[in-house]
Design a protein around this motif. Structure first.
Motif, PDB file in Angstrom:
ATOM      1  N   ARG A  79       0.874  -1.180   0.000  1.00 18.11           N
ATOM      2  CA  ARG A  79       0.000   0.000   0.000  1.00 18.11           C
ATOM      3  C   ARG A  79       0.910   1.228   0.000  1.00 18.11           C
ATOM      4  NH1 ARG A  79      -1.936  -3.247   4.128  1.00 18.11           N
ATOM      5  NH2 ARG A  79      -1.237  -1.773   5.722  1.00 18.11           N
ATOM      6  N   GLU A 216     -14.272   6.013   5.934  1.00 17.80           N
ATOM      7  CA  GLU A 216     -13.724   4.984   6.819  1.00 17.80           C
ATOM      8  C   GLU A 216     -13.992   3.586   6.266  1.00 17.80           C
ATOM      9  OE1 GLU A 216     -11.925   5.036   9.600  1.00 17.80           O
ATOM     10  OE2 GLU A 216     -11.703   7.208   9.546  1.00 17.80           O
ATOM     11  N   ILE A 219     -11.573   2.951   3.338  1.00 19.23           N
ATOM     12  CA  ILE A 219     -10.201   2.708   3.791  1.00 19.23           C
ATOM     13  C   ILE A 219     -10.072   1.285   4.344  1.00 19.23           C
ATOM     14  CG2 ILE A 219      -8.439   3.370   5.476  1.00 19.23           C
ATOM     15  CD1 ILE A 219      -8.730   5.330   3.158  1.00 19.23           C
ATOM     16  N   ARG A 223      -7.781  -1.798   2.753  1.00 17.15           N
ATOM     17  CA  ARG A 223      -6.813  -2.534   3.569  1.00 17.15           C
ATOM     18  C   ARG A 223      -7.064  -4.041   3.455  1.00 17.15           C
ATOM     19  NH1 ARG A 223      -3.377  -1.462   7.799  1.00 17.15           N
ATOM     20  NH2 ARG A 223      -3.986   0.741   7.818  1.00 17.15           N
ATOM     21  N   SER A 226      -5.724  -5.321   0.221  1.00 13.16           N
ATOM     22  CA  SER A 226      -4.267  -5.432   0.317  1.00 13.16           C
ATOM     23  C   SER A 226      -3.866  -6.705   1.049  1.00 13.16           C
ATOM     24  CB  SER A 226      -3.697  -4.207   1.040  1.00 13.16           C
ATOM     25  OG  SER A 226      -2.328  -4.365   1.321  1.00 13.16           O
ATOM     26  N   GLU A 241      -5.440   9.968   6.160  1.00 14.39           N
ATOM     27  CA  GLU A 241      -5.835   8.753   5.442  1.00 14.39           C
ATOM     28  C   GLU A 241      -4.615   7.993   4.952  1.00 14.39           C
ATOM     29  OE1 GLU A 241     -10.098  10.056   3.419  1.00 14.39           O
ATOM     30  OE2 GLU A 241      -8.282   9.897   2.198  1.00 14.39           O
ATOM     31  N   GLN A 244      -2.867   6.357   7.823  1.00  9.90           N
ATOM     32  CA  GLN A 244      -3.654   5.252   8.352  1.00  9.90           C
ATOM     33  C   GLN A 244      -3.567   4.020   7.458  1.00  9.90           C
ATOM     34  OE1 GLN A 244      -7.824   6.198   8.625  1.00  9.90           O
ATOM     35  NE2 GLN A 244      -8.430   4.129   9.205  1.00  9.90           N
ATOM     36  N   LEU A 245      -3.514   4.229   6.143  1.00  8.53           N
ATOM     37  CA  LEU A 245      -3.643   3.131   5.197  1.00  8.53           C
ATOM     38  C   LEU A 245      -2.321   2.611   4.660  1.00  8.53           C
ATOM     39  CD1 LEU A 245      -5.484   1.353   3.388  1.00  8.53           C
ATOM     40  CD2 LEU A 245      -5.505   3.240   1.741  1.00  8.53           C
ATOM     41  N   CYS A 246      -1.380   3.510   4.386  1.00 11.36           N
ATOM     42  CA  CYS A 246      -0.225   3.142   3.557  1.00 11.36           C
ATOM     43  C   CYS A 246       0.955   2.648   4.388  1.00 11.36           C
ATOM     44  CB  CYS A 246       0.201   4.330   2.702  1.00 11.36           C
ATOM     45  SG  CYS A 246      -1.086   4.822   1.520  1.00 11.36           S
TER      46      CYS A 246
END
Length: 346
Positions: A79, A216, A219, A223, A226, A241, A244-246
Motif C-alpha cells: 500500500r 472509513e 479505507i 486494507r 491489500s 488517510e 492510516q492506510l499506507c
C-alpha cells in the motif's frame, strides 16, 4: 459487444470509460479484438515483478517540467501513498504509469509489463480512478457499471460488495448520473474502477466528496484487499488517510521524487513531539536536558522534539509550574510540512 458497435460508440464511450481508467481507442477496441480471436486479453503478470517500476522517468512539455528522472519500485501487495502539492507532478506520474502519456525519456513497467510496448496486456491488471471523473449524464448508474463491465476482460465480481461498502443502493443505481451529487459520482467511479478485482489499484484523490463514514468504510475495504495481495497506489491530500492506510509514502516536489519513507519507521524513529504549557513564562534552560531539539517558545507554550531519556526530562519538570503536557509520535504531517515548506517538523 461487437467491435464494429464499439467503434461507432467511441465518442461517448471515451468519456464513459475514463471513469475506470481506459483509453478507448487503444485499449477497449484492441482488447475486444484479442477476445474475438480467442486470445487472452490480459496475459499474465510477471511473478515477483514490482507492481510499479519506474526508471529515470521524465516528462517535459517544452520548457515546463512534468516529472524528472523518477526512480520508484512498488512491490506487489504494498500500500503505497503518493503525496505532493498541486502541480508537483502526481497526476503526470500516474498518467505516465498508465500509458496515458508518453514519457520524454525513461521507462515504466506495471505488473512486469513494459508500458511502451505491452500496455494492452497490463490494462486488465489495473483499476484506476482519476482525480476528475468523466461520466455520461443521461444514463443510469447501473447502465454505466454494466457498460464498463462489458468492456473489461475481468468479471465484475466485487460490484455487490462495493455497493454495500459505499452505501450505494438500488434507488441510486436507477437514477441518471446527471442527478448525482459529487459524492455519488465519486462512489460510482470507485465501483467502476474496482468492481473487477484488479491486482493493481491506482486511486487519485479517491475520497473527495465522500462523507466521513463512507471514507472509513472505503479505507477499511482497501486494507482488506491489500491483505489479499492486491497492490494499492494511493494519491491523496488527506494525510491522515495516507498515514492510516499506507505502508510507504513517496513525496514529489517540482516533478522530482524527494522522499520515500516507511510509515512504521517514521513512528519508530524515536523522536516525540512534546508540547508543554506552563502557568507563566519560564526560561527553557530550567528543564533542558540532552535530547531536546527544535525548541520553539510562544509565551508559556513550549514545543520541541525529544529523543532523550524521559525520566531526566520529567525530573527537571517536577518543580516547574506545568499546567499541561502532550506527547505525540512523529506524524506524516510534520514530515510533509518540513519537505514542502522548509518549516521545522515541530
Amino acid at each position: 459487444m461487437h467491435v464494429g458497435t464499439l467503434a461507432k460508440a467511441l465518442p461517448e464511450l471515451r468519456r464513459l470509460c475514463y471513469a475506470s481508467g481506459f483509453d478507448i481507442l487503444s485499449h477497449v477496441v484492441g482488447a475486444s479484438k484479442e477476445t474475438a480471436t480467442g486470445l487472452n486479453s490480459g496475459g499474465e503478470a510477471a511473478i515477483g515483478a514490482p507492481a510499479i517500476e519506474a526508471t529515470g522517468l521524465t516528462k517535459r512539455y517544452g520548457s515546463t517540467v512534468g516529472v524528472v528522472d523518477v526512480d520508484l519500485a512498488v512491490p506487489q501487495g504494498e500500500r503505497f501513498g503518493f503525496l505532493g502539492p498541486n502541480g508537483a507532478g502526481k497526476t503526470t506520474f500516474i498518467r505516465l504509469a498508465l500509458g496515458l502519456l508518453r514519457p520524454t525519456s525513461g521507462r515504466i513497467r506495471l505488473m512486469g509489463f513494459d508500458m511502451a510496448h505491452e500496455r494492452l496486456k497490463a490494462a486488465s491488471e489495473i483499476g484506476y480512478l482519476p482525480g476528475e471523473i468523466g461520466l455520461i449524464p443521461n444514463v443510469s448508474g447501473r447502465t454505466t457499471l454494466e457498460s464498463l463491465a462489458a468492456l473489461h476482460p475481468r468479471p465484475p465480481e466485487l460490484r455487490e460488495q462495493l455497493l454495500e461498502v459505499l452505501a450505494f443502493d438500488e434507488a441510486d443505481l436507477k437514477r441518471n448520473v446527471r442527478e448525482y451529487s459529487r459524492g455519488m459520482k465519486q462512489k460510482l467511479g470507485l465501483i467502476a474502477a474496482l468492481q473487477h478485482d484488479p491486482p493493481l489499484i491506482v486511486l487519485d484523490e479517491p475520497t473527495g466528496g465522500l462523507d466521513p463514514v463512507v471514507q472509513e468504510s472505503l479505507i477499511a475495504w482497501l486494507r482488506g484487499r491489500s491483505d489479499l495481495g492486491r497492490t494499492l497506489f494511493f494519491s491523496s491530500h488527506v494525510l491522515s488517510e495516507v498515514e492510516q492506510l499506507c505502508q510507504r509514502v513517496g513525496m514529489i516536489r517540482d516533478g522530482r521524487l524527494v522522499e520515500v519513507v516507511e510509515v512504521d519507521a517514521l513512528r519508530r524513529s524515536g523522536g516525540r513531539i512534546c508540547t508543554l504549557t506552563f502557568a507563566t513564562e519560564i526560561d527553557p534552560s530550567r528543564y533542558l536536558v540532552d535530547g531536546v531539539e527544535d525548541l520553539t517558545v510562544e509565551g508559556p507554550r513550549h514545543r520541541f522534539t525529544f529523543r532523550g531519556k524521559p525520566g531526566l526530562l520529567i525530573a527537571r519538570l517536577d518543580d516547574l509550574p506545568l499546567e499541561d503536557i502532550t506527547i505525540e509520535a512523529p506524524r506524516l504531517e510534520d514530515l510533509f510540512r518540513s519537505t514542502y515548506t522548509g518549516e521545522d517538523a515541530t
